[in-house]
Enzyme design. Structure first.
Site, mmCIF file in Angstrom:
data_model
loop_
_atom_site.group_PDB
_atom_site.id
_atom_site.type_symbol
_atom_site.label_atom_id
_atom_site.label_comp_id
_atom_site.label_asym_id
_atom_site.label_seq_id
_atom_site.Cartn_x
_atom_site.Cartn_y
_atom_site.Cartn_z
ATOM 1 N N HIS A 5 -105.659 -79.766 -17.224
ATOM 2 C CA HIS A 5 -105.969 -80.880 -16.333
ATOM 3 C C HIS A 5 -104.737 -81.269 -15.532
ATOM 4 O O HIS A 5 -103.649 -81.444 -16.086
ATOM 5 C CB HIS A 5 -106.465 -82.076 -17.143
ATOM 6 C CG HIS A 5 -107.831 -81.888 -17.704
ATOM 7 N ND1 HIS A 5 -108.216 -82.395 -18.931
ATOM 8 C CD2 HIS A 5 -108.918 -81.241 -17.197
ATOM 9 C CE1 HIS A 5 -109.487 -82.063 -19.154
ATOM 10 N NE2 HIS A 5 -109.928 -81.369 -18.123
ATOM 11 N N GLU A 8 -102.466 -84.172 -16.319
ATOM 12 C CA GLU A 8 -101.826 -84.075 -17.626
ATOM 13 C C GLU A 8 -100.642 -83.108 -17.601
ATOM 14 O O GLU A 8 -100.327 -82.431 -18.579
ATOM 15 C CB GLU A 8 -102.882 -83.695 -18.664
ATOM 16 C CG GLU A 8 -103.997 -84.738 -18.718
ATOM 17 C CD GLU A 8 -105.222 -84.321 -19.512
ATOM 18 O OE1 GLU A 8 -105.107 -83.406 -20.355
ATOM 19 O OE2 GLU A 8 -106.293 -84.914 -19.291
ATOM 20 N N HIS A 155 -103.150 -81.530 -24.116
ATOM 21 C CA HIS A 155 -103.697 -82.466 -23.135
ATOM 22 C C HIS A 155 -102.995 -83.818 -23.307
ATOM 23 O O HIS A 155 -102.149 -83.981 -24.182
ATOM 24 C CB HIS A 155 -105.209 -82.644 -23.351
ATOM 25 C CG HIS A 155 -106.029 -81.449 -22.988
ATOM 26 N ND1 HIS A 155 -106.768 -81.371 -21.821
ATOM 27 C CD2 HIS A 155 -106.229 -80.277 -23.627
ATOM 28 C CE1 HIS A 155 -107.388 -80.207 -21.770
ATOM 29 N NE2 HIS A 155 -107.075 -79.518 -22.853
ATOM 30 N N GLU A 216 -103.748 -84.217 -27.984
ATOM 31 C CA GLU A 216 -103.642 -85.221 -26.915
ATOM 32 C C GLU A 216 -102.351 -86.009 -27.117
ATOM 33 O O GLU A 216 -102.232 -86.808 -28.047
ATOM 34 C CB GLU A 216 -104.853 -86.162 -26.957
ATOM 35 C CG GLU A 216 -106.199 -85.476 -26.769
ATOM 36 C CD GLU A 216 -106.570 -85.285 -25.306
ATOM 37 O OE1 GLU A 216 -105.763 -85.667 -24.424
ATOM 38 O OE2 GLU A 216 -107.673 -84.771 -25.048
#
Length: 246
Positions: A5, A8, A155, A216
């Protein structure tokens, strides 16, 4: 791997710094956090793909340039009214790469349509079909070639580690995940909703029945400020080293 992404992007320097530190330690026959790096690399191979979505990251960091071949489409696709630097997660073709893998892809499409997302845009659009994008094809083909024992997909944000996909993860995924959570200080959890299908670790678990994790990093709103980088790296260096031993 990192930066599926665009917003990110902070996950890319995380992996690059890890490469740097491991390379220096190997050269100096040194330890990192108690890990003997030469010994570690004598028994394991680490493959790192620091930036899966380079065109998307470039759009977020450097803005939309008139020589971009998708200039007119990108203006039309960004219906948020906000700058690309604040909203763009997709690749340059408006496809969300972490929903483009062939892992319950139809559910990703259905969820996107329920959100009113029917075509290219900043986020969530899974593409016309699984693996429609060169980026996901490349990650897939590389994975098939190296046949890894375990994968990590980086991420942001949330300080959480996701470990399962449709209950297909093998039994060892939980104890390994608990160790990774302990050394990083992150929480081990399962994904729900639109985030739970079409991702890289989902596809890996489905195809290999081996441990795969989405990590994450950081806390806040994407893109995370670079001021968080020291803490993010400090949390994840032991996670990356430990994963190499599992």
């Amino acid at each position: 791997n990192a930066a599926h992404h665009a917003l990110e992007w902070i996950t890319s320097p995380l992996l690059m710094k890890f490469i740097e530190n491991v390379g220096i330690a190997y050269s100096d026959n040194a330890f990192i956090r108690g890990y003997n790096i030469r010994q570690l690399l004598s028994r394991s191979t680490i493959y790192i793909m620091p930036m899966v979505n380079p065109d998307g990251v470039d759009l977020v960091l450097n803005g939309l340039k008139r020589d971009n071949p998708y200039y007119n489409q990108l203006i039309q696709w960004n219906t948020t009214g906000r700058p690309f630097s604040q909203v763009w997660q997709a690749n340059i073709r408006g496809v969300d790469l972490n929903h483009n893998y062939d892992a319950a892809w139809n559910l990703s499409l259905e969820a996107a349509m329920n959100m009113g997302i029917t075509g290219p845009g900043p986020t969530r659009y899974p593409g016309l079909e699984p693996f429609s994008e060169i980026e996901t094809q490349t990650v897939r083909d590389f994975t098939l070639r190296v046949n890894p024992r375990l994968v990590l997909a980086y991420h942001s944000q949330g300080e959480v580690i996701y470990w399962n996909f449709l209950d297909l993860a093998p039994p060892e995924s939980i104890p390994i995940g608990r160790v990774l959570a302990r050394v990083s200080g992150y929480t081990l959890a399962e994904t729900v909703g639109i985030a739970s299908t079409g991702g890289y670790k989902d596809w890996f678990i489905q195809e290999y029945r081996r441990p795969g994790y989405t990590v994450e990093v950081g806390l806040g709103r994407n893109p995370l400020p670079i001021s968080q980088f020291p803490r993010i790296y400090n949390d994840n260096e032991p996670l990356l080293l430990q994963a190499t031993l599992e």
